[in-house]
Design a protein around this motif. Structure first.
Motif, PDB file in Angstrom:
ATOM      1  N   ALA A   1       2.584  12.074  -0.063  1.00 39.65           N
ATOM      2  CA  ALA A   1       2.595  12.653   1.291  1.00 39.65           C
ATOM      3  C   ALA A   1       2.018  11.667   2.299  1.00 39.65           C
ATOM      4  CB  ALA A   1       1.797  13.957   1.296  1.00 39.65           C
ATOM      5  N   LYS A   2       0.967  10.962   1.910  1.00 43.80           N
ATOM      6  CA  LYS A   2       0.362   9.950   2.775  1.00 43.80           C
ATOM      7  C   LYS A   2       1.339   8.820   3.025  1.00 43.80           C
ATOM      8  CE  LYS A   2      -3.736   6.982   3.095  1.00 43.80           C
ATOM      9  NZ  LYS A   2      -5.003   6.573   2.421  1.00 43.80           N
ATOM     10  N   ALA A   3       2.061   8.421   1.978  1.00 45.59           N
ATOM     11  CA  ALA A   3       3.048   7.353   2.132  1.00 45.59           C
ATOM     12  C   ALA A   3       4.152   7.767   3.089  1.00 45.59           C
ATOM     13  CB  ALA A   3       3.631   6.984   0.769  1.00 45.59           C
ATOM     14  N   PHE A   4       4.637   8.999   2.963  1.00 47.32           N
ATOM     15  CA  PHE A   4       5.737   9.448   3.810  1.00 47.32           C
ATOM     16  C   PHE A   4       5.321   9.594   5.269  1.00 47.32           C
ATOM     17  CE2 PHE A   4       7.820  10.979  -0.184  1.00 47.32           C
ATOM     18  CZ  PHE A   4       8.998  10.267  -0.031  1.00 47.32           C
TER      19      PHE A   4
ATOM     20  N   THR B   1       0.833  -1.204   0.000  1.00 44.16           N
ATOM     21  CA  THR B   1       0.000   0.000   0.000  1.00 44.16           C
ATOM     22  C   THR B   1       0.868   1.253   0.000  1.00 44.16           C
ATOM     23  OG1 THR B   1      -1.771  -1.132   1.206  1.00 44.16           O
ATOM     24  CG2 THR B   1      -1.793   1.272   1.244  1.00 44.16           C
ATOM     25  N   VAL B   2       1.908   1.249   0.812  1.00 48.74           N
ATOM     26  CA  VAL B   2       2.820   2.396   0.848  1.00 48.74           C
ATOM     27  C   VAL B   2       3.491   2.574  -0.509  1.00 48.74           C
ATOM     28  CG1 VAL B   2       4.919   3.315   1.896  1.00 48.74           C
ATOM     29  CG2 VAL B   2       3.218   2.194   3.323  1.00 48.74           C
ATOM     30  N   THR B   3       3.864   1.474  -1.139  1.00 47.07           N
ATOM     31  CA  THR B   3       4.482   1.544  -2.470  1.00 47.07           C
ATOM     32  C   THR B   3       3.524   2.167  -3.474  1.00 47.07           C
ATOM     33  OG1 THR B   3       5.805  -0.432  -2.008  1.00 47.07           O
ATOM     34  CG2 THR B   3       5.559   0.203  -4.318  1.00 47.07           C
ATOM     35  N   THR B   4       2.286   1.727  -3.456  1.00 44.45           N
ATOM     36  CA  THR B   4       1.279   2.283  -4.362  1.00 44.45           C
ATOM     37  C   THR B   4       1.057   3.764  -4.080  1.00 44.45           C
ATOM     38  OG1 THR B   4       0.155   0.139  -4.494  1.00 44.45           O
ATOM     39  CG2 THR B   4      -1.107   2.081  -5.162  1.00 44.45           C
TER      40      THR B   4
ATOM     41  N   LEU C   1      14.046   7.822   3.309  1.00 43.79           N
ATOM     42  CA  LEU C   1      13.532   8.854   2.409  1.00 43.79           C
ATOM     43  C   LEU C   1      14.048   8.612   0.988  1.00 43.79           C
ATOM     44  CD1 LEU C   1      12.019  11.625   2.194  1.00 43.79           C
ATOM     45  CD2 LEU C   1      14.222  12.703   2.657  1.00 43.79           C
ATOM     46  N   VAL C   2      15.346   8.363   0.871  1.00 50.67           N
ATOM     47  CA  VAL C   2      15.958   8.119  -0.435  1.00 50.67           C
ATOM     48  C   VAL C   2      15.440   6.831  -1.051  1.00 50.67           C
ATOM     49  CG1 VAL C   2      18.150   7.659  -1.622  1.00 50.67           C
ATOM     50  CG2 VAL C   2      18.043   9.401   0.164  1.00 50.67           C
ATOM     51  N   ALA C   3      15.394   5.776  -0.242  1.00 54.29           N
ATOM     52  CA  ALA C   3      14.994   4.462  -0.754  1.00 54.29           C
ATOM     53  C   ALA C   3      13.549   4.455  -1.231  1.00 54.29           C
ATOM     54  CB  ALA C   3      15.209   3.397   0.323  1.00 54.29           C
ATOM     55  N   TRP C   4      12.664   5.043  -0.437  1.00 52.91           N
ATOM     56  CA  TRP C   4      11.248   5.021  -0.815  1.00 52.91           C
ATOM     57  C   TRP C   4      10.968   5.949  -1.993  1.00 52.91           C
ATOM     58  CZ3 TRP C   4       7.608   1.657  -0.058  1.00 52.91           C
ATOM     59  CH2 TRP C   4       7.679   0.803   1.042  1.00 52.91           C
ATOM     60  N   ALA C   5      11.614   7.102  -2.051  1.00 52.87           N
ATOM     61  CA  ALA C   5      11.434   7.973  -3.218  1.00 52.87           C
ATOM     62  C   ALA C   5      11.915   7.264  -4.481  1.00 52.87           C
ATOM     63  CB  ALA C   5      12.190   9.287  -3.027  1.00 52.87           C
ATOM     64  N   GLY C   6      12.973   6.460  -4.343  1.00 53.39           N
ATOM     65  CA  GLY C   6      13.529   5.749  -5.483  1.00 53.39           C
ATOM     66  C   GLY C   6      12.680   4.616  -5.999  1.00 53.39           C
ATOM     67  N   VAL C   7      11.617   4.260  -5.272  1.00 55.08           N
ATOM     68  CA  VAL C   7      10.800   3.126  -5.703  1.00 55.08           C
ATOM     69  C   VAL C   7      10.092   3.408  -7.029  1.00 55.08           C
ATOM     70  CG1 VAL C   7       8.557   3.683  -4.633  1.00 55.08           C
ATOM     71  CG2 VAL C   7       9.303   1.297  -4.764  1.00 55.08           C
TER      72      VAL C   7
ATOM     73  N   GLY D   1      12.938   0.846   4.798  1.00 56.06           N
ATOM     74  CA  GLY D   1      13.591   1.228   3.555  1.00 56.06           C
ATOM     75  C   GLY D   1      14.204   0.058   2.811  1.00 56.06           C
ATOM     76  N   TRP D   2      14.389  -1.072   3.504  1.00 51.98           N
ATOM     77  CA  TRP D   2      14.931  -2.266   2.857  1.00 51.98           C
ATOM     78  C   TRP D   2      14.018  -2.773   1.754  1.00 51.98           C
ATOM     79  CZ3 TRP D   2      11.569  -6.293   3.044  1.00 51.98           C
ATOM     80  CH2 TRP D   2      10.588  -6.265   4.039  1.00 51.98           C
ATOM     81  N   PHE D   3      12.697  -2.536   1.899  1.00 51.42           N
ATOM     82  CA  PHE D   3      11.746  -3.100   0.937  1.00 51.42           C
ATOM     83  C   PHE D   3      11.904  -2.479  -0.455  1.00 51.42           C
ATOM     84  CE2 PHE D   3       7.481  -3.234  -1.050  1.00 51.42           C
ATOM     85  CZ  PHE D   3       7.352  -4.615  -1.158  1.00 51.42           C
ATOM     86  N   PRO D   4      11.818  -1.139  -0.596  1.00 50.95           N
ATOM     87  CA  PRO D   4      12.028  -0.570  -1.929  1.00 50.95           C
ATOM     88  C   PRO D   4      13.449  -0.790  -2.432  1.00 50.95           C
ATOM     89  CG  PRO D   4      11.934   1.174  -0.287  1.00 50.95           C
ATOM     90  CD  PRO D   4      11.492  -0.088   0.396  1.00 50.95           C
ATOM     91  N   LEU D   5      14.429  -0.827  -1.506  1.00 49.28           N
ATOM     92  CA  LEU D   5      15.815  -1.073  -1.908  1.00 49.28           C
ATOM     93  C   LEU D   5      15.939  -2.440  -2.582  1.00 49.28           C
ATOM     94  CD1 LEU D   5      18.843  -0.411  -1.910  1.00 49.28           C
ATOM     95  CD2 LEU D   5      18.968  -1.382   0.403  1.00 49.28           C
TER      96      LEU D   5
END
Length: 236
Positions: free
Chosen positions: A24-27, A14-17, A134-140, A36-40
Motif C-alpha cells: 500500500a505504501k508503494a502504491f 525502495t518502491v520495489t522492496t 499498476l499492472v507492471a509494479w504488481a508484476g514485479v 512502470g518502465w522500471f519493473p517492466l
C-alpha cells in the motif's frame, strides 16, 4: 517529512522492496511517480535470462519428446519432432527472448486496457498509464519466480525439467501432478501462486488509489485471472 526522506521513500529500489513488504505504501508513491518502465524492464531481463539459461542446459531431445507427447497421432508426433528439432537450442533461446521482449509488454497493455474499462464503468477516472503502472509494479513480485527458476536450472543434474516447473509455484507441480497429455495440464501449469499474489497486489493498489471496497478491489484484481482461466476451462 523532509526532502531527503521523501527521496528515500520514492526511490525505485525502495518502491520495489515495499511492493514485497508494504505494498500500500508503494502504491501511494506509484500513483504519482509512475515509472512502470522500471519493473517492466526488470521482468523482461529476468525472463529473457531464464529462457536463455533453460535452453542452454535442458536436454533438448527430452524437451522435444515431451512437447510432442501431446500429438494426436504418431504421424503428427513425428512431424512435430522433426519441426522442433530443426530449431535447435539457439532458436528456442531466441524465441524465448523475443517472447519476453514483445510478449510481456503486450500482456501488460491488454490487462491495463481491461482495467481501464472497469475503471470507466466505475467512474474511478484512472488513466491507461496508471493502469499500466499498476499492472507492471504488481508484476514485479515475479522476480521471486525468476530467482527460483535460475536456482532450479543451476542445480538440475540431467536437464530434464519441464519449463513450466522451473519456478516451482504452479498448481500442477504443487498439487495435481498430471502429465502433459492431460487436458487440464496447460491450465494447471499456468495457474501459479505468484499470479494469485499479483492479483492481490493489484487489488491493494486499486483500493489505495480509489478507496474502493475490499470486495470491489478483490474482484478488480482477480478479474483477468477469472476471465482467462474461465475461458480456457470452457474450451477444454
Amino acid at each position: 517529512m523532509d526532502e531527503q526522506t521523501t527521496n528515500q521513500d520514492t526511490g525505485l529500489l525502495t518502491v520495489t522492496t515495499n511492493m514485497f513488504t508494504a505494498p500500500a505504501k508503494a502504491f501511494e508513491v506509484i500513483k504519482d511517480k509512475g515509472a512502470g518502465w522500471f519493473p517492466l524492464i526488470l521482468i523482461i531481463i529476468g525472463s529473457a535470462l531464464v529462457n536463455t539459461l533453460y535452453f542452454q542446459s535442458v536436454d533438448l531431445s527430452w524437451f522435444i519428446e515431451q512437447s510432442a507427447a501431446t500429438a494426436a497421432s504418431p504421424a503428427e508426433k513425428e512431424a512435430m519432432i522433426s519441426s522442433m528439432s530443426s530449431m535447435g537450442a539457439t532458436g528456442y533461446m531466441a524465441f524465448g527472448i523475443g517472447g519476453a521482449v514483445i510478449g510481456i509488454p503486450i500482456v501488460y497493455a491488454i490487462t491495463a486496457v481491461l482495467y481501464i474499462i472497469i475503471s470507466n464503468i466505475r467512474n474511478d477516472d484512472l488513466t491507461f498509464g496508471q493502469c499500466f503502472n499498476l499492472v507492471a509494479w504488481a508484476g514485479v513480485v515475479k522476480l521471486l519466480s525468476i530467482l527460483l527458476a535460475i536456482i532450479t536450472i543451476s542445480i538440475s543434474s540431467n536437464g530434464q525439467i519441464a519449463q513450466h516447473d522451473i519456478s516451482g509455484f504452479n498448481l500442477n507441480l504443487l498439487i495435481f501432478q498430471v502429465d502433459n497429455t492431460h487436458p487440464w495440464y496447460s491450465i494447471l501449469t499456468q495457474f501459479d501462486l505468484v499470479g494469485i499474489w499479483i492479483a492481490i497486489l493489484v487489488g491493494i493498489g486499486y483500493r489505495t488509489w480509489t478507496n474502493a471496497s475490499i470486495t470491489a478491489s478483490t474482484i478488480f484484481g482477480f478479474l483477468p485471472i477469472i476471465l482467462y482461466f474461465g475461458i480456457s476451462a470452457a474450451l477444454i
